[in-house]
Design an enzyme around this catalytic site. Structure first.
Site, short mmCIF file in Angstrom:
data_model
loop_
_atom_site.label_atom_id
_atom_site.label_comp_id
_atom_site.label_asym_id
_atom_site.label_seq_id
_atom_site.Cartn_x
_atom_site.Cartn_y
_atom_site.Cartn_z
N ASN A 60 0.83 -1.20 0.00
CA ASN A 60 0.00 0.00 0.00
C ASN A 60 0.87 1.26 0.00
O ASN A 60 1.93 1.31 0.62
CB ASN A 60 -1.03 0.01 1.15
CG ASN A 60 -0.44 -0.20 2.52
OD1 ASN A 60 0.56 -0.87 2.68
ND2 ASN A 60 -1.07 0.38 3.52
N GLU A 62 0.49 5.27 0.55
CA GLU A 62 -0.40 6.34 1.06
C GLU A 62 0.07 7.72 0.60
O GLU A 62 1.12 7.86 -0.02
CB GLU A 62 -0.49 6.23 2.59
CG GLU A 62 -1.10 4.89 3.01
CD GLU A 62 -1.37 4.78 4.50
OE1 GLU A 62 -0.90 5.63 5.28
OE2 GLU A 62 -2.08 3.83 4.88
N CYS A 71 -4.32 0.80 -2.27
CA CYS A 71 -4.16 -0.47 -1.55
C CYS A 71 -3.10 -1.34 -2.22
O CYS A 71 -2.89 -1.27 -3.44
CB CYS A 71 -5.47 -1.25 -1.54
SG CYS A 71 -6.79 -0.47 -0.62
N GLU A 73 -3.24 -4.43 -2.96
CA GLU A 73 -3.80 -5.34 -3.98
C GLU A 73 -3.86 -4.66 -5.35
O GLU A 73 -3.55 -5.27 -6.38
CB GLU A 73 -5.21 -5.78 -3.59
CG GLU A 73 -5.26 -6.64 -2.33
CD GLU A 73 -5.44 -5.85 -1.05
OE1 GLU A 73 -4.96 -4.69 -0.98
OE2 GLU A 73 -6.05 -6.38 -0.11
N CYS A 110 -10.46 -4.79 0.36
CA CYS A 110 -11.55 -3.81 0.48
C CYS A 110 -12.47 -3.90 -0.74
O CYS A 110 -12.18 -4.61 -1.71
CB CYS A 110 -11.00 -2.40 0.64
SG CYS A 110 -10.49 -1.64 -0.92
N CYS A 113 -10.92 -3.04 -4.16
CA CYS A 113 -9.99 -4.09 -4.60
C CYS A 113 -10.74 -5.34 -5.05
O CYS A 113 -10.30 -6.03 -5.98
CB CYS A 113 -9.01 -4.42 -3.48
SG CYS A 113 -7.85 -3.06 -3.18
N1 THU Z 1 -5.26 -1.43 2.71
C1 THU Z 1 -4.72 -2.26 1.78
O1 THU Z 1 -3.66 -1.98 1.21
N2 THU Z 1 -5.38 -3.41 1.49
C2 THU Z 1 -6.49 -3.85 2.14
O2 THU Z 1 -6.98 -4.92 1.83
C3 THU Z 1 -7.08 -3.03 3.20
C4 THU Z 1 -6.50 -1.68 3.38
C5 THU Z 1 -4.51 -0.22 3.06
C6 THU Z 1 -5.09 1.07 2.61
C7 THU Z 1 -4.49 2.04 3.60
O3 THU Z 1 -3.18 2.40 3.16
C8 THU Z 1 -4.35 1.21 4.87
O4 THU Z 1 -4.41 -0.14 4.46
C9 THU Z 1 -5.43 1.48 5.91
O5 THU Z 1 -6.69 1.41 5.34
#
Ligand code: THU
Length: 159
Positions: A60, A62, A71, A73, A110, A113
């Site tokens: 991920n 940010e 994310c 994924e 999520c 994704c």
């Molecule tokens: N996140 C993911 O990368 N994948 C998931 O399946 C759930 C959430 C990340 C997004 C964000 O950077 C952090 O986790 C918190 O939501």
């Protein structure tokens, strides 16, 4: 009345996985260290095993403008499509390292994704197996990532 049945395996830990799946999960756990998650401190690592035997990682990413973040994924799906265009994903392992709390629970993709996983599944005409686990402990195994999104919207709906 219609009913949709959703099935997945729950394993105590990675030792119950095949060697191939266990190795992929270990790579996903290691990949969490490459996440850029200074805001949530929730580090996610995703690794794909392709039909050609290659493994690709995603984490991920940010941003100070929170909605810009992506994310692990979808970073991974984009990387696979760009680096190995047309090569199918056999298995994807996803792990999470929560710097704010516990990391022994599986993380599940999520909603956005899930939609991306459905698109990739339809495109490659082959189900994507999912291995979900935290840095330790329980492992979920799903034979078809698309099963996470029943009654999905697809290109067929626009015909
Ligand atoms: N996140 C993911 O990368 N994948 C998931 O399946 C759930 C959430 C990340 C997004 C964000 O950077 C952090 O986790 C918190 O939501």
């Amino acid at each position: 009345m219609k009913e949709i049945v959703f099935q997945y395996q729950v394993l105590e830990n990675e030792s119950a996985l095949s060697l191939e799946d266990a190795q992929l999960l270990l790579k996903a756990r290691a990949a969490t260290a490459k996440a850029y998650a200074p805001y949530s401190k929730f580090h996610v690592g995703a690794v794909a095993l392709l039909n050609n035997g290659e493994t690709i990682e995603g984490t991920n990413q940010e941003n100070a403008s929170y909605p810009v973040g992506i994310c692990a994924e979808r970073v991974l799906l984009s990387a696979v499509s760009s680096l190995y265009n047309g090569v199918a994903i056999k298995t994807m392992a996803i792990s999470c390292h929560n710097l704010n709390g516990q990391s022994n629970n599986p993380v599940s993709p999520c909603g956005i994704c899930r939609q991306s996983l459905v698109e990739q599944t339809l495109r490659q005409q082959q189900p994507i197996k999912l291995i979900l686990s935290g840095m330790e402990g329980v492992v979920y195994v799903l034979e078809d990532a698309a099963s996470l999104l029943p009654l999905r919207f697809t290109a067929d709906d626009m015909k």
